[in-house]
Design a protein around this motif. Structure first.
Motif, PDB file in Angstrom:
ATOM      1  N   ARG A 437       0.848  -1.059  -0.150  1.00 22.06           N
ATOM      2  CA  ARG A 437       0.055   0.013   0.016  1.00 22.06           C
ATOM      3  C   ARG A 437       0.945   1.430   0.051  1.00 22.06           C
ATOM      4  N   SER A 438       1.891   1.193   0.899  1.00 21.45           N
ATOM      5  CA  SER A 438       2.802   2.541   0.811  1.00 21.45           C
ATOM      6  C   SER A 438       3.432   2.569  -0.388  1.00 21.45           C
ATOM      7  N   GLU A 443       4.746   5.675  -5.373  1.00 18.89           N
ATOM      8  CA  GLU A 443       4.770   5.656  -6.550  1.00 18.89           C
ATOM      9  C   GLU A 443       3.666   6.316  -7.726  1.00 18.89           C
ATOM     10  N   ALA A 444       2.578   5.964  -7.307  1.00 14.76           N
ATOM     11  CA  ALA A 444       1.251   6.196  -7.968  1.00 14.76           C
ATOM     12  C   ALA A 444       0.481   7.238  -7.567  1.00 14.76           C
ATOM     13  N   VAL A 445      -0.488   7.032  -6.648  1.00 16.23           N
ATOM     14  CA  VAL A 445      -1.542   7.936  -6.119  1.00 16.23           C
ATOM     15  C   VAL A 445      -1.518   8.000  -4.544  1.00 16.23           C
ATOM     16  N   LEU A 487       1.313  11.109   4.684  1.00 19.17           N
ATOM     17  CA  LEU A 487      -0.143  11.549   4.696  1.00 19.17           C
ATOM     18  C   LEU A 487      -1.299  10.503   4.898  1.00 19.17           C
ATOM     19  N   ALA A 488      -1.082   9.351   4.164  1.00 17.95           N
ATOM     20  CA  ALA A 488      -1.895   8.300   4.393  1.00 17.95           C
ATOM     21  C   ALA A 488      -2.119   7.869   5.812  1.00 17.95           C
ATOM     22  N   ALA A 504       3.639   0.971   6.272  1.00 12.56           N
ATOM     23  CA  ALA A 504       4.102   2.304   6.044  1.00 12.56           C
ATOM     24  C   ALA A 504       5.022   2.704   6.769  1.00 12.56           C
ATOM     25  N   LEU A 505       4.977   2.363   8.239  1.00 15.53           N
ATOM     26  CA  LEU A 505       6.290   2.972   9.028  1.00 15.53           C
ATOM     27  C   LEU A 505       7.558   2.225   8.570  1.00 15.53           C
ATOM     28  N   GLY A 506       7.465   0.997   8.092  1.00 23.27           N
ATOM     29  CA  GLY A 506       8.662   0.404   7.657  1.00 23.27           C
ATOM     30  C   GLY A 506       9.232   0.935   6.396  1.00 23.27           C
ATOM     31  N   SER A 507       8.181   1.379   5.620  1.00 25.03           N
ATOM     32  CA  SER A 507       8.730   2.226   4.430  1.00 25.03           C
ATOM     33  C   SER A 507       9.455   3.504   4.789  1.00 25.03           C
TER      34      SER A 507
END
Length: 611
Positions: A437-438, A443-445, A487-488, A504-507
């Motif tokens: 998801r992240s 990369e996209a939206v 933001l997500a 997401a936090l890992g990213s």
């Protein structure tokens, strides 16, 4: 994720952000510090617009591949450029530097005079971009000419198979004209690589071996099965004005060109790499090279658009790693993952989401990415007024580059013939499932696709800015994409999805570790294995080795955008609008961080002045 937990996370994010005082580190050039005036009664300078358009046109003409990717011109001029591949010669490099110096001199005169707000921003962006062309030139050969990312052995193939337009029979003929030039461009690059070797600018052995693998892969099939010929067969199949006879003749000609010219050029490169192999070793950092530290200092100035030092960036990375690991530890414990390092527990968590091995999972993973992008578009409706018209697709990375590639985004064609594309490497056998998801958001939206496609579609800025002929660099573009990941999280997109939240936090942790690893490799003597042990996979580490400094742009840019947003919130109070802030950032196009700061200050003043 329970609502109460989500609220606690939002509160934590609000308090954990520590301002970087980046505002003091984003003015590498005195000319860039010139304030962007308010939209007071400053009239547009017609002479500037006329000069800037001519200069940009001349700049694009020096790079026919850029002209094709942007379809910058029209008619016979564009058609002529679509038949050329950009020269890789020292003469062309010197020409570009000379033109950049001329442009800088002219821009300084314009900046000393009267320009309206849009013109001044355009002039500052152009000047910043040109100044980097000049400053970077002495260090261009510090990146291996045949690197696994940007080397012509893959760059020319990707350009011809993905970017060159293929809309009609004329495009096929232009494609064949370019195919005839591939061997010349490869030989030009080979001459440059030999010159670099004579100056002891030699890649580490493990980088050389990655490039060797790509050359060997290209040479394995017969000419009739080569990736270039196969691409022509596929891309020309649906062209309505190309007769079957003409298509057959074009494929036959392409096969002959590959056999007679291109394969021999690749064999020459292959031989050079064999010669080079015993001359190198596995020392990773650019500091291994003569004057390597100066090359790295220039790289981080270029990629971050700040004056932050390597030591300062390293310290920021260590701080952010500690913050994010502390947050992730709490969520991992809530899921029952209590023992081991953050990295070990994240791998254990991801293992529980790995697809079954009884069939190829790649089609289903790709379909899931497409669903995630579609979902992100719906979630973005309330956060953005400004959205791209161009569609975005998700495609698997091509076989030639998949072994070394990272996920990335490519722009839609301005004429609508090609959508924006989020390219996903699916090497296997293991897949990074919880970060899907992240990665889609980045990369996209609403990450690169919103940012870059919108910029291409903007009507209120000059074409040379909307097409990113002159831009604000990686810190703005990559900073924005990472900002959308955060933001997500802030907006609750991971509600009831703790594994996704950890992804997401890992990213973000991955980007913080990049600051530590990139500076560690290039200024602190880190080995490739040290970087891997710090939590970065080997393909990524090798990217940092051949692209010094680029990995620092993401976190530095994101932190600056967040810092500016929080400043606007504090000053505007109830007048602050998040969609309006996003529109302001995206509507300016790609600008250096210091210019972005000036734009935010101007926007705050305008919002305060509203009734």
């Amino acid at each position: 994720m329970p609502i109460s937990s989500q609220r606690r996370l939002r509160a934590a994010l609000a308090t954990l952000f520590v301002p970087l005082a980046l505002a003091a580190a984003v003015a590498p050039d005195a000319a860039l510090a010139a304030p962007v005036p308010k939209a007071a009664a400053v009239k547009p300078n017609a002479a500037f617009d006329a000069w800037a358009e001519r200069f940009a046109n001349d700049w694009v003409r020096m790079n026919p591949q850029l002209a094709s990717s942007t379809q910058y011109f029209s008619g016979t001029e564009q058609a002529a450029l679509d038949r050329q591949l950009t020269p890789q010669t020292p003469a062309r490099r010197k020409q570009m530097v000379a033109v950049a110096k001329t442009g800088m001199t002219r821009l300084d005169k314009f900046l000393a005079g009267s320009l309206d707000e849009t013109q001044r921003i355009s002039a500052l962006v152009m000047r910043w971009s040109l100044s980097n062309v000049i400053a970077n030139e002495p260090f261009e050969d510090y990146n291996f000419v045949f690197s696994q990312f940007g080397g012509p052995q893959v760059g020319l193939v990707n350009f011809l198979t993905q970017t060159h337009p293929m809309r009609n029979a004329q495009d096929v003929d232009s494609w064949l004209a370019r195919l005839e030039q591939v061997s010349t461009r490869m030989d030009e690059a080979l001459a440059r690589a030999r010159s670099a070797t004579e100056r002891k600018l030699i890649p580490p052995r493990f980088i050389l071996e990655r490039a060797q693998y790509q050359v060997d892969t290209f040479l394995k099939p017969a000419a009739s099965q080569n990736v270039l010929v196969a691409s022509l067969e596929k891309r020309s199949a649906e062209l309505k004005d190309l007769t079957p006879e003409a298509r057959t003749a074009a494929i036959a000609r392409a096969t002959r060109i590959v056999e007679d010219k291109i394969r021999p050029a690749y064999v020459r490169v292959q031989g050079f790499m064999v010669e080079l192999h015993p001359k190198t070793n596995d020392t990773a950092g650019v500091s291994r090279l003569p004057n390597g530290r100066a090359a790295y200092d220039r790289a981080i100035a270029n990629f971050t658009s700040t004056s932050l030092t390597a030591d300062e960036i390293h310290a920021i990375g260590l701080r952010e790693v500690a913050r994010l690991e502390g947050e992730m530890d709490k969520h991992l414990r809530a899921l029952g993952f209590n023992e081991g390092s953050i990295e070990a527990r994240m791998k254990a968590l991801d293992a529980t989401f790995q697809p079954k091995a009884d069939e190829d999972p790649r089609p289903a993973i790709l379909a899931k990415y497409k669903e995630m992008v579609k979902d992100a578009q719906a979630r973005s409706e309330s956060l953005f007024n400004l959205k791209p018209r161009a569609p975005v697709d998700v495609l698997r990375e091509p076989p030639l580059t998949e072994a070394s590639a990272a996920a990335h985004y490519s722009l839609p064609a301005p004429d609508g013939s090609r959508p924006g594309v989020f390219w996903v490497p699916l090497r296997g056998p293991k897949f990074d499932m919880i970060r899907m998801r992240s990665l889609s958001y980045h990369e996209a939206v609403p990450g690169h696709h919103f940012q870059l496609a919108i910029q291409q579609e903007l009507a209120g800025i000059p074409k040379y800015r909307s097409q990113r002929i002159f831009s604000g660099g990686s810190a703005h573009s990559e900073g924005w994409a990472l900002y959308t990941e955060r933001l997500a999280v802030e907006q609750g997109w991971y509600e009831n999805d703790v594994p996704g939240l950890l992804g997401a936090l890992g990213s973000e942790l991955f980007r913080a570790r990049r600051l530590v690893v990139d500076t560690g490799l290039h200024t602190k003597g880190w080995t490739r294995q040290q970087a891997v042990d710090y939590g970065i996979n080997v393909e990524e580490v090798d990217r940092y080795v051949v692209w010094p400094g680029q990995a620092t742009a993401y976190m530095i840019g994101m932190l600056r955008i967040v810092e500016l947003r929080e400043k606007a919130k504090a000053e505007l109070g109830p007048k602050f609008s998040l969609p309006a802030f996003h529109d302001m950032v995206l509507g300016a196009g790609s600008v250096p961080l210091d210019v972005l700061g000036q734009l935010v200050d101007g926007w705050i003043a305008k919002e305060k002045a509203k009734a």
